[in-house]
Design an enzyme around this catalytic site. Structure first.
Site, PDB file in Angstrom:
ATOM      1  N   GLU A  68       0.781  -1.634  14.191  1.00 28.77           N
ATOM      2  CA  GLU A  68       0.007  -0.683  13.374  1.00 28.77           C
ATOM      3  C   GLU A  68      -1.405  -0.631  13.918  1.00 28.77           C
ATOM      4  OE1 GLU A  68      -0.120  -1.351   9.119  1.00 28.77           O
ATOM      5  OE2 GLU A  68       2.009  -1.850   9.058  1.00 28.77           O
ATOM      6  N   TYR A  81      -6.872  -3.237  12.337  1.00 30.42           N
ATOM      7  CA  TYR A  81      -7.649  -2.048  11.945  1.00 30.42           C
ATOM      8  C   TYR A  81      -9.123  -2.251  12.275  1.00 30.42           C
ATOM      9  CZ  TYR A  81      -3.448  -0.323   9.762  1.00 30.42           C
ATOM     10  OH  TYR A  81      -2.168   0.145   9.564  1.00 30.42           O
ATOM     11  N   GLU A  90       3.320  -8.361   7.203  1.00 30.36           N
ATOM     12  CA  GLU A  90       2.066  -8.999   6.808  1.00 30.36           C
ATOM     13  C   GLU A  90       2.210  -9.965   5.641  1.00 30.36           C
ATOM     14  OE1 GLU A  90      -0.974  -6.074   6.173  1.00 30.36           O
ATOM     15  OE2 GLU A  90      -0.924  -5.373   8.234  1.00 30.36           O
ATOM     16  N   ASP A 142       0.812  -1.205   0.000  1.00 30.33           N
ATOM     17  CA  ASP A 142       0.000   0.000   0.000  1.00 30.33           C
ATOM     18  C   ASP A 142       0.854   1.269   0.000  1.00 30.33           C
ATOM     19  OD1 ASP A 142      -2.346   1.556   0.264  1.00 30.33           O
ATOM     20  OD2 ASP A 142      -2.141   1.594   2.445  1.00 30.33           O
TER      21      ASP A 142
HETATM   22  C1  BDP Z   1      -1.533  -2.346   6.786  1.00 29.28           C
HETATM   23  C2  BDP Z   1      -0.262  -2.313   5.960  1.00 29.28           C
HETATM   24  C3  BDP Z   1       0.101  -0.894   5.561  1.00 29.28           C
HETATM   25  C4  BDP Z   1      -1.105  -0.187   4.996  1.00 29.28           C
HETATM   26  C5  BDP Z   1      -2.208  -0.177   6.053  1.00 29.28           C
HETATM   27  C6  BDP Z   1      -3.459   0.549   5.552  1.00 29.28           C
HETATM   28  O1  BDP Z   1       0.805  -2.902   6.675  1.00 29.28           O
HETATM   29  O2  BDP Z   1       1.163  -0.912   4.619  1.00 29.28           O
HETATM   30  O3  BDP Z   1      -0.831   1.101   4.523  1.00 29.28           O
HETATM   31  O4  BDP Z   1      -2.539  -1.502   6.319  1.00 29.28           O
HETATM   32  O5  BDP Z   1      -4.252  -0.094   4.896  1.00 29.28           O
HETATM   33  O6  BDP Z   1      -2.091  -3.606   6.814  1.00 29.28           O
HETATM   34  O7  BDP Z   1      -3.597   1.741   5.777  1.00 29.28           O
END
Ligand code: BDP
Length: 639
Positions: free
Chosen positions: A533, A497, A444, A200
């Site tokens: 993250e 997320y 990932e 991404d």
């Molecule tokens: C995570 C990835 C990261 C992405 C992020 C996203 O590690 O590179 O930019 O998601 O979707 O899973 O913002």
């Protein structure tokens, strides 16, 4: 497919080098000449992208074989012009620069002249005066070649450096990608192809870091390795020096403190230096004088039948230890809690090119935020940035470009061999940085696939063998029960997320789901966990209350919901939290990205969104609770 793959097949395979990769520094025996600035440039737009090789563009000036444009170095080429075909170009681009080399570099047979490229994305071939001097696979690490011998053959002509760079990603590159030809000619023109990737961020390309020439004597210090420890008040610096170009040599090492006083010395090429009343290297916000660096001055004296040689190199050394228990991350035997950020090398216009104003601004923002650490998501950053971390006490998780390994064919031998070679190069470059406290071998990957187990076992054991002093991890997002690589890591790093990619809009589920995530991982592996993250997109200036997705309010409430759980778990086994992301960054185009990823707490231009103030308050609170503030915060401070 074959049409672009030849790009690599045509080139010799890269041989692993066992030589050193010391950062080029001036000294009484070494000169450095930067070649940054304007280079001459052409993209090879021929249908097979191979005209440059077929017509040997490297044999004469680039301007003699076709049209050229100005191209700044270092910078990505993608955003420099108004030409859409160059922005999204795939294939070979050609850079050229003529340099006048000081005459004494040529006349003095005892001088080595080394051409070094800080990084070029992704595959590079380098010629000097039409003669190939090196090639390199990998977009994020330096490579170099001795060119003095070649220059001496034709001392009267200027030194013409030609670098061809290809950004094509295949199943076996890092990161991986694939080229897809669209063969339905009712829908796509003849020869139409796209580069597919599984990561991404925008695949910026070009010469991203400084290019320079540096000299060493013929007999020279090729590599220095330091490993540090301490007992009570005594610092221990275990070092070893490797020398090239001399059958026999004497080496003197002197460790100086910041005042320039010698605190230990030796006349052996390897050994242990003892430092009384040691000043340890401490992270920012953990000590009032963070980032203390000694200087290891290494002096080589050698002789052959013709001449004597002296080489001098000064390596910054921070004395510190790193250890991991089942619940803690210890720096100098004290618990360290990562409150930091994930970054990208990314900015307007220069793309991924190293840019000092941006680097310094980012460090100022990191310190303003009260962050003590970052992860080099998703590839090794410029070594200049790690030097800043060493000096400022910013702790680093140093990541390989192993991002987007999702296709089962990218777990095969060819990929693994390359991944191992990249880890060799990464550890060779970064092993001496005190700020680097952990290696991350990937982000990932499809860790549930059967070959992942052997792949990660081999990769992680290899990395531990290269550097037994630092923990190793990879970053996971998959289900704890299916993750084949997790048994081998020292620290579990999890990305999640909640209320974004799952249960969009439902921030009320974060607390439960995050709690379950932590309990599951810890229950199964009994290893400390970093939330590597978490975050939410916020388009700056978009507001809604009650919060809805993409507003600044929503980003804030997602962060707050995570923080509540972190505060419970950090008393147990959670050892860190890294926000995704420090700043907005460019991505490939797609329906989920509005001119890039907007999960930054700063905009791409480094202006704060509402979440930045929230995080700043939290990080300073954590610092006050767990650390020792630096001296300057006791004075009227810039907060
Ligand atoms: C995570 C990835 C990261 C992405 C992020 C996203 O590690 O590179 O930019 O998601 O979707 O899973 O913002």
């Amino acid at each position: 497919m074959l049409r672009v793959l030849w790009l690599f097949a045509a080139l010799d395979s890269v041989l692993l080098s066992d030589t050193g990769m010391l950062f080029p520094r001036e000294s009484s025996s070494r000169e450095v000449k930067e070649l940054n600035g304007l280079w001459v440039f052409r993209a090879d737009i021929s249908p097979n992208r191979n005209q440059g090789f077929e017509r040997a563009w490297y044999k004469s000036r680039l301007a003699e074989t076709g049209p050229v444009i100005d191209m700044p170095v270092p910078a990505s080429y993608n955003d420099i012009t108004q030409d859409p075909t160059l922005r999204d170009f795939i294939g070979w681009v050609w850079y050229e620069r003529e340099v006048t080399v000081p005459a004494r570099w040529i006349t003095d047979q005892g001088v080595r002249v080394v051409l070094r490229v800080g990084s070029a994305h992704y595959y590079s071939v380098v010629w000097v005066n039409g003669v190939k001097v090196t090639e390199h696979e990998g977009g994020h690490l330096p490579f170099e070649a001795e060119i003095g011998t070649l220059l001496r053959k034709e001392p009267t002509i200027p030194c013409r450096i030609t670098i061809a760079v290809n950004n094509t990603l295949t199943l076996h590159t890092l990161p991986p990608g694939s080229i897809q030809y669209m063969n339905d000619h009712t829908r796509y023109p003849e020869g139409f192809f796209v580069q597919n990737t599984n990561f991404d961020f925008y695949n910026y390309a070009g010469i991203h870091r400084p290019v320079l020439l540096y000299t060493t004597p013929k007999a020279y210090l090729d590599d220095i390795t330091v490993v540090t420890d301490f007992m009570d008040n005594t610092g221990l610096v275990r070092y070893s020096v490797s020398v090239q170009g001399a059958a026999s040599a004497t080496v003197k090492v002197t460790l100086m403190d910041t005042g320039g006083h010698c605190v230990a010395s030796s006349n052996e090429p390897s050994g242990v230096l003892k430092v009384a009343d040691v000043n340890l290297w401490w992270p920012y916000l953990m000590h009032e004088n963070p980032g203390y660096l000694y200087s290891l001055e290494v002096r080589l004296m050698a002789a052959d039948e013709r001449s004597t040689y002296e080489d001098v190199y000064a390596l910054p050394v921070g004395i510190r230890t790193v250890n991991v228990t089942s619940t803690q991350f210890l720096i100098n035997n004290k618990p360290f809690y990562f409150h930091g950020v994930n970054k990208h090398e990314d900015a307007d216009i220069r793309g991924k090119g190293l840019d000092w104003p941006l680097v310094v601004k980012d460090f100022n923002l990191i310190k303003w935020l009260g962050a003590n650490s970052f992860r080099t998501s998703h590839y090794p950053y410029a070594e200049e940035i790690l030097q800043m971390c060493d000096r400022h006490g910013i702790v680093v998780i140093d990541e390989s470009p192993g991002v987007g390994i999702k296709d089962i064919r990218s777990f095969g031998n060819a990929s693994l061999t390359h991944h191992l070679a990249v880890m060799d190069e990464l550890v060779r470059r970064d092993k001496n940085h005190p700020s680097v406290v952990m290696w991350s071998v990937a982000n990932e990957p499809a860790a549930e696939m059967p070959p992942a187990e052997n792949y990660f076992k081999t990769l992680i054991l290899h990395t531990k063998a290269l550097d037994p002093t630092r923990p190793v991890t990879y970053i996971t997002d998959s289900n704890y029960a299916r993750d084949k690589g997790a048994p081998f890591v020292d620290v579990i790093c999890v990305n999640s997320y909640f209320s974004w990619y799952h249960d969009p809009g439902h921030v009320e589920i974060i607390s439960l789901q995050l709690n379950t995530q932590f309990e599951d991982w810890y229950g199964k592996y009994k290893k400390p966990i970093i939330q590597s993250e978490y975050g939410a997109d916020a388009v700056p200036g978009i507001h809604n209350d009650p919060p809805v997705m993409f507003t600044e309010e929503y980003q804030k409430v997602v962060l707050q919901s995570y923080h509540n759980v972190f505060d419970q778990k950090r008393k147990k086994y959670v050892i860190g939290e890294l926000i995704w992301n420090f700043a907005d960054f460019m991505t490939t185009q797609g329906i989920t990205r509005v001119v890039g990823n907007k999960k930054g707490i700063f905009t791409r231009q480094r202006q704060p969104k509402a979440a930045a103030f929230l995080l700043k308050e939290r990080y300073w609170r954590l610092a006050n609770e767990t650390g020792t503030l630096p001296l300057w915060t006791k004075y009227p401070c810039p907060l």
